[in-house]
Enzyme design. Structure first.
Site, PDB file in Angstrom:
ATOM      1  N   HIS A  96       0.845  -1.203   0.000  1.00 45.43           N
ATOM      2  CA  HIS A  96       0.000   0.000   0.000  1.00 45.43           C
ATOM      3  C   HIS A  96       0.878   1.251   0.000  1.00 45.43           C
ATOM      4  O   HIS A  96       2.069   1.192   0.300  1.00 45.43           O
ATOM      5  CB  HIS A  96      -0.897   0.032   1.241  1.00 45.43           C
ATOM      6  CG  HIS A  96      -2.111  -0.840   1.126  1.00 45.43           C
ATOM      7  ND1 HIS A  96      -2.064  -2.188   1.394  1.00 45.43           N
ATOM      8  CD2 HIS A  96      -3.381  -0.556   0.764  1.00 45.43           C
ATOM      9  CE1 HIS A  96      -3.274  -2.704   1.205  1.00 45.43           C
ATOM     10  NE2 HIS A  96      -4.089  -1.736   0.818  1.00 45.43           N
ATOM     11  N   LYS A 120      -0.324   4.802   4.696  1.00 43.52           N
ATOM     12  CA  LYS A 120      -1.165   3.834   5.428  1.00 43.52           C
ATOM     13  C   LYS A 120      -0.597   3.610   6.831  1.00 43.52           C
ATOM     14  O   LYS A 120       0.597   3.404   7.004  1.00 43.52           O
ATOM     15  CB  LYS A 120      -1.256   2.515   4.652  1.00 43.52           C
ATOM     16  CG  LYS A 120      -2.213   1.534   5.302  1.00 43.52           C
ATOM     17  CD  LYS A 120      -2.711   0.487   4.323  1.00 43.52           C
ATOM     18  CE  LYS A 120      -3.671  -0.482   4.995  1.00 43.52           C
ATOM     19  NZ  LYS A 120      -4.902   0.152   5.457  1.00 43.52           N
TER      20      LYS A 120
HETATM   21  P1  NAD Z   1      -7.305   9.432   5.504  1.00 44.48           P
HETATM   22  O1  NAD Z   1      -6.350   9.654   6.638  1.00 44.48           O
HETATM   23  O2  NAD Z   1      -7.007  10.068   4.192  1.00 44.48           O
HETATM   24  O3  NAD Z   1      -8.787   9.877   5.933  1.00 44.48           O
HETATM   25  C1  NAD Z   1      -9.353   9.681   7.195  1.00 44.48           C
HETATM   26  C2  NAD Z   1     -10.124  10.942   7.523  1.00 44.48           C
HETATM   27  O4  NAD Z   1     -10.906  10.720   8.697  1.00 44.48           O
HETATM   28  C3  NAD Z   1      -9.202  12.140   7.812  1.00 44.48           C
HETATM   29  O5  NAD Z   1      -9.612  13.230   7.006  1.00 44.48           O
HETATM   30  C4  NAD Z   1      -9.461  12.422   9.295  1.00 44.48           C
HETATM   31  O6  NAD Z   1      -9.363  13.806   9.617  1.00 44.48           O
HETATM   32  C5  NAD Z   1     -10.899  11.931   9.433  1.00 44.48           C
HETATM   33  N1  NAD Z   1     -11.289  11.692  10.826  1.00 44.48           N
HETATM   34  C6  NAD Z   1     -10.614  11.054  11.785  1.00 44.48           C
HETATM   35  N2  NAD Z   1     -11.300  11.099  12.945  1.00 44.48           N
HETATM   36  C7  NAD Z   1     -12.431  11.786  12.700  1.00 44.48           C
HETATM   37  C8  NAD Z   1     -13.562  12.162  13.497  1.00 44.48           C
HETATM   38  N3  NAD Z   1     -13.631  11.858  14.798  1.00 44.48           N
HETATM   39  N4  NAD Z   1     -14.558  12.861  12.907  1.00 44.48           N
HETATM   40  C9  NAD Z   1     -14.502  13.179  11.599  1.00 44.48           C
HETATM   41  N5  NAD Z   1     -13.473  12.857  10.801  1.00 44.48           N
HETATM   42  C10 NAD Z   1     -12.451  12.165  11.345  1.00 44.48           C
HETATM   43  O7  NAD Z   1      -7.398   7.846   5.351  1.00 44.48           O
HETATM   44  P2  NAD Z   1      -8.029   7.005   4.127  1.00 44.48           P
HETATM   45  O8  NAD Z   1      -6.936   6.571   3.209  1.00 44.48           O
HETATM   46  O9  NAD Z   1      -9.215   7.721   3.584  1.00 44.48           O
HETATM   47  O10 NAD Z   1      -8.499   5.693   4.910  1.00 44.48           O
HETATM   48  C11 NAD Z   1      -9.441   5.759   5.963  1.00 44.48           C
HETATM   49  C12 NAD Z   1      -9.712   4.353   6.486  1.00 44.48           C
HETATM   50  O11 NAD Z   1     -10.366   3.580   5.472  1.00 44.48           O
HETATM   51  C13 NAD Z   1      -8.464   3.563   6.868  1.00 44.48           C
HETATM   52  O12 NAD Z   1      -8.749   2.754   7.993  1.00 44.48           O
HETATM   53  C14 NAD Z   1      -8.213   2.708   5.638  1.00 44.48           C
HETATM   54  O13 NAD Z   1      -7.462   1.550   5.908  1.00 44.48           O
HETATM   55  C15 NAD Z   1      -9.630   2.383   5.266  1.00 44.48           C
HETATM   56  N6  NAD Z   1      -9.843   1.934   3.887  1.00 44.48           N
HETATM   57  C16 NAD Z   1     -10.757   0.966   3.728  1.00 44.48           C
HETATM   58  C17 NAD Z   1     -11.068   0.531   2.460  1.00 44.48           C
HETATM   59  C18 NAD Z   1     -12.152  -0.515   2.298  1.00 44.48           C
HETATM   60  O14 NAD Z   1     -12.391  -0.970   1.182  1.00 44.48           O
HETATM   61  N7  NAD Z   1     -12.830  -0.886   3.364  1.00 44.48           N
HETATM   62  C19 NAD Z   1     -10.437   1.077   1.345  1.00 44.48           C
HETATM   63  C20 NAD Z   1      -9.495   2.091   1.545  1.00 44.48           C
HETATM   64  C21 NAD Z   1      -9.218   2.527   2.831  1.00 44.48           C
END
Ligand code: NAD
Length: 268
Positions: A155, A159
């Site tokens: 990744h 991450k």
């Molecule tokens: P990222 O860091 O770009 O985004 C996460 C966002 O959540 C940030 O903007 C952060 O400020 C916000 N956040 C955190 N706490 C918060 C709160 N209390 N209230 C509001 N907003 C809040 O990360 P990302 O790459 O978008 O990934 C996010 C999650 O999704 C990770 O756990 C990642 O592993 C997961 N993910 C899952 C899949 C899937 O298919 N299920 C795919 C990609 C990523």
């Protein structure tokens, strides 16, 4: 269906907003950002690159949840536990794509399924879920005495959890095929003089770098032959599309805790 995106300024949050805009039957109802974030008050559409939507990012979930039908949550474990509880109170759909949740986090999110319709998946793409089904079949067909299972993932450099949620999900499928528990059969780190590989273990290798959206390979290494089943995500939109599809699917379901296999009709 009126959807709230939490973590709206994040990579997945922005992708979800773009997919909502192009999907029939759903619309963005509110966008939630982290308390204290410089994005609060900014327009969700402009942040996601789809033009002005008149929906400013808020840090107030209660206001955002008013009249909402569902919440899409790809954030952090602590945030997802909080939003599972809020979705249960509001009796709405909670699609949780957050990875890295502990057992205790998962228990709380599962408990929210008593009142909310929760769909939780570490990978919401059709391809990875189908890969899981194939891995389970292969693990069942290839005996542990002659075939070693190793799961390799790569990744992007931002991450924060490892191995990836999808790698662990694939490990669960492999363990199910072998009729064993992943918890006491996984080898997540190897370093130094580890000794020879133990038959029946499921190994994980984690690579991080650049802008890789998500590569997963499950290797079945036998004597003189190897089978590799793999998936490459080229664009985050595959996860967002799956997340929105999960919300639409869950809309008329009974409260409960569901997976992407249920959404995709792949559960047996
Ligand atoms: P990222 O860091 O770009 O985004 C996460 C966002 O959540 C940030 O903007 C952060 O400020 C916000 N956040 C955190 N706490 C918060 C709160 N209390 N209230 C509001 N907003 C809040 O990360 P990302 O790459 O978008 O990934 C996010 C999650 O999704 C990770 O756990 C990642 O592993 C997961 N993910 C899952 C899949 C899937 O298919 N299920 C795919 C990609 C990523």
């Amino acid at each position: 269906m009126k959807l709230v995106v939490v973590g709206a300024a994040g990579r997945m949050g922005q992708s979800l907003i773009r997919i909502i805009q192009e999907t029939e039957g759903v619309r963005l109802h509110a966008a939630i950002g982290r308390e204290g974030s410089s994005f609060i008050g900014k327009d969700a559409g402009e942040l996601a690159g789809v033009g002005f939507l008149g929906i400013p990012l808020t840090a107030d979930p209660l206001q955002a949840f008013l009249n909402a039908d569902g919440v899409l949550d790809f954030t952090t474990p602590a945030t997802s536990v909080e939003y599972a509880g809020l979705a249960a109170q509001a009796r709405i759909v909670h699609v949780c794509g957050t990875t890295g949740c502990s057992e205790a986090d998962n228990e709380k999110i599962i408990a929210a399924g008593r009142h909310a319709r929760v769909v939780k998946s570490a990978n919401t793409s059709l391809g990875v879920n189908l890969l899981g089904v194939l891995v389970e079949q292969a693990a069942k067909a290839l005996p542990a005495s002659g075939w070693d299972i190793e799961i390799m993932e790569m990744h992007h450099k931002h991450k924060v959890d490892a191995p990836s949620g999808a790698a662990l999900l694939l490990g669960e499928f492999a363990a199910r095929g072998r009729d064993i528990a992943l918890t006491n059969h996984s080898v997540r780190v190897r370093d130094g003089h580890t000794g020879a590989r133990e038959a029946g273990k499921i190994g994980f290798a984690t690579l991080r770098g650049g802008s890789i959206v998500g590569d997963h390979s499950v290797l079945f290494a036998g004597e003189g032959e190897m089978l590799t089943l793999s998936h490459t995500a080229r664009d985050r939109s595959i996860f967002a599309r799956g997340g929105v599809a999960a919300a639409l699917w869950a809309r008329d379901k009974k409260p409960g805790f569901y997976s992407m296999l249920d959404v995709l009709g792949l559960s047996n």
